[in-house]
Each structure stands twice: as structure tokens, then as C-alpha cells.
Design an enzyme around this catalytic site. Structure first.
Site, mmCIF file in Angstrom:
data_model
loop_
_atom_site.group_PDB
_atom_site.id
_atom_site.type_symbol
_atom_site.label_atom_id
_atom_site.label_comp_id
_atom_site.label_asym_id
_atom_site.label_seq_id
_atom_site.Cartn_x
_atom_site.Cartn_y
_atom_site.Cartn_z
ATOM 1 C CG HIS A 56 -1.715 41.977 -27.575
ATOM 2 N ND1 HIS A 56 -2.813 41.298 -27.085
ATOM 3 C CD2 HIS A 56 -1.030 42.406 -26.472
ATOM 4 C CE1 HIS A 56 -2.804 41.335 -25.769
ATOM 5 N NE2 HIS A 56 -1.729 41.997 -25.363
ATOM 6 C CG HIS A 58 1.860 42.387 -24.316
ATOM 7 N ND1 HIS A 58 0.920 43.311 -23.936
ATOM 8 C CD2 HIS A 58 2.950 43.097 -24.727
ATOM 9 C CE1 HIS A 58 1.421 44.536 -24.098
ATOM 10 N NE2 HIS A 58 2.645 44.426 -24.578
ATOM 11 C CG ASP A 60 -0.324 38.714 -20.712
ATOM 12 O OD1 ASP A 60 0.332 39.383 -21.530
ATOM 13 O OD2 ASP A 60 -1.416 39.094 -20.247
ATOM 14 C CG HIS A 61 -2.399 38.121 -24.558
ATOM 15 N ND1 HIS A 61 -3.769 38.221 -24.527
ATOM 16 C CD2 HIS A 61 -1.947 38.942 -23.571
ATOM 17 C CE1 HIS A 61 -4.130 39.068 -23.580
ATOM 18 N NE2 HIS A 61 -3.037 39.533 -22.980
ATOM 19 C CG HIS A 114 -2.463 46.681 -24.797
ATOM 20 N ND1 HIS A 114 -2.159 47.022 -23.501
ATOM 21 C CD2 HIS A 114 -2.128 45.367 -24.923
ATOM 22 C CE1 HIS A 114 -1.650 45.962 -22.874
ATOM 23 N NE2 HIS A 114 -1.626 44.952 -23.723
ATOM 24 C CG ASP A 133 -4.498 42.560 -22.921
ATOM 25 O OD1 ASP A 133 -5.420 41.759 -22.650
ATOM 26 O OD2 ASP A 133 -3.322 42.398 -22.544
ATOM 27 C CG HIS A 171 -5.965 40.522 -18.591
ATOM 28 N ND1 HIS A 171 -4.970 39.863 -17.920
ATOM 29 C CD2 HIS A 171 -5.420 40.947 -19.765
ATOM 30 C CE1 HIS A 171 -3.857 39.887 -18.653
ATOM 31 N NE2 HIS A 171 -4.106 40.530 -19.782
HETATM 32 FE FE FE Z 1 -2.622 40.783 -21.330
HETATM 33 ZN ZN ZN Z 2 -1.250 42.770 -23.356
#
Ligand code: FE
Ligand code: ZN
Length: 255
Positions: A56, A58, A60-61, A114, A133, A171
Site C-alpha cells: 500500500h 503509506h 513507511d512502506h 486500511h 497493514d 509492523h
Molecule cells: Fe505501516
Molecule cells: Zn500503512
């Protein structure tokens, strides 16, 4: 030939993971939270990065994609529904598509909630799933873009995978998830066992993942929202699974 995996931490509590086909040498990074830990993992394994499979959009990915692509020229595969929010995408995929990593093969499962375009990569032949996530160990992602209906339907798709599928998530949230889960099902024996195991793993500096679908079915309250006992535990006896799921998710947001 079985897939090899290599798991490592990124950023604060994100996981990076490499999936390697020993027959062809192909290696995929599942998401790219940041480039340096991925480079370190490649160095440690001696594997050569050929693909990045994005779950996805985001940051942080995806923040590591540009660096890694520049250095390795790897292919970037991303969900069609949100590819425009992800840098340097070569190939978009949707439900039912398959993605090859060398001779390994992943089925794409759309798991929105998400984010609206979130996907899970299921390497059925290797009994491996990379859920980003959507599903966490004893938890699930925040419903940031979608609806509870959407997220519940996505979790049901994952719950229907073979029970011995090993699930990697985005995570390390397991201990906090367990503390919350115990407020919903304090007498769940599988959850208590999991709490002890996870505490031991964290104390030893080990990851708590992968988990399995069977373990999650037994102890993850978000996958258990259609059980009468769980509905009763949140004061929603007789209500729909979606309503129970939404209530558990709302409680977790405030926990
Ligand atoms: Fe994440
Ligand atoms: Zn995420």
C-alpha cells in the site's frame, strides 16, 4: 523449490522482509520502508534485489523505493488502486493477478480498509502471505481510508487462507495488540499462551512474526468478531459481525 525469507526491522517498528527463490536467485523486498536496512539485509544474505512488491501507498512502506530502484534497477509492483501514489511503479496488479518472483508465484488478494487499494501477496505454493497493514499479529490495521465493512471483508478473505499459512505483517505491534485483546477476551487460553510466547520472544530480541492463520483465528479478536462470545464481550449480542468488528476497532483506537 521453497522460498527463503529474511526478516528485519526498519524505521521504528516496521518490518522489511526479503523473499528469495534459490533456484533462479530472484529476490523480492515486500515493501520498502527505508533503503539502508534493505541494503544491509541484501548484504547479509548475499541476495540480489530483483523486485519490490508494494502492499500500500503509506510512506513507511514506500520511502525506500527510489533509492533501491536506482541502485538495483529492480521491478516495482504495486496495487492498481493506488499506484499513482507510489513512486516508480513498473507494474500494477489487482485481485486475481499473479506475480512471479523468479519461479515463485504470488496471488494478489485485494484487502482494502486500511487504505482503499491495499493488497496482500499470497505465495500459495510456499504457504506464505504478506499482509502489510491489513492483518497484524493479534491485531489489524487502522481503518484509515475504507469502512469497517470493507476491512471486515478483507480480514475474512485472509481468515479463509489455509490455516498453516505463515503471515508476515508490516509492523511489530504484537505485545500492545495482546494487551488490548486481553481486554476483549481475558479468558481465551490461546491468547494467554500467545502472550507468554510473545513476551519471551521480545525479551530475547526476536520478532513475534510470522504468525499463522490458525494462531490468529484462535487469538486475534478482530478475526473473531462473528463469535457470539466476542459479541457478548463488547455488549453487542445478536448484532452483526461488522458492528462487532467496528466496536472492537473503535475501542482499540482509544486504547
Ligand atoms: Fe505501516
Ligand atoms: Zn500503512
Amino acid at each position: 523449490m521453497a522460498a527463503d525469507t529474511h526478516l528485519f526491522l526498519c524505521l521504528k517498528d516496521n518490518y522489511g522482509v526479503l523473499v528469495h527463490d534459490s533456484e533462479t536467485g530472484a529476490t523480492a523486498a515486500i515493501d520498502a520502508p527505508e533503503s539502508a536496512p534493505v541494503e544491509a539485509a541484501l548484504k547479509a544474505t548475499g541476495w540480489k534485489l530483483t523486485d519490490i512488491l508494494v502492499t500500500h501507498h503509506h510512506a513507511d512502506h514506500t520511502d525506500g523505493i527510489a533509492d533501491l530502484k536506482q541502485r538495483h534497477g529492480c521491478r516495482v509492483v504495486a496495487p492498481r488502486g493506488e499506484a499513482q501514489k507510489i513512486p516508480l511503479v513498473d507494474e500494477t496488479v489487482r485481485e486475481g493477478d499473479s506475480v512471479k518472483v523468479g519461479k515463485l508465484s504470488a496471488n494478489v488478494i485485494e484487502t482494502p480498509g486500511h487504505t482503499l487499494g491495499h493488497i496482500t501477496y499470497w505465495f500459495h505454493g510456499d504457504k506464505l502471505a504478506f499482509a502489510g497493514d491489513t492483518l497484524f499479529s493479534i491485531g489489524c490495521g487502522r481503518v484509515s481510508e475504507g469502512t469497517p465493512e470493507m476491512m471486515w471483508a478483507s480480514l475474512l478473505k485472509l481468515r479463509d487462507l489455509p490455516g498453516d499459512t505463515r503471515v508476515y505483517c508490516g509492523h511489530e505491534y504484537t505485545l500492545a495488540n495482546i494487551r488490548f485483546a486481553q481486554t476483549i477476551e481475558p479468558n481465551n487460553a490461546a491468547l494467554s499462551a500467545r502472550a507468554a510466547e510473545a513476551a519471551r520472544q521480545i525479551a530475547a530480541g526476536q520478532p513475534t512474526i510470522p504468525t499463522t492463520i490458525d494462531e490468529e483465528k484462535a487469538a486475534n479478536p478482530f478475526l473473531r468478531a462473528d463469535l457470539p462470545a466476542v459479541a457478548a464481550a463488547v455488549g453487542l449480542s445478536g448484532k452483526s459481525a461488522v458492528e462487532v468488528f467496528a466496536e472492537i476497532r473503535a475501542r482499540k483506537n482509544k486504547f
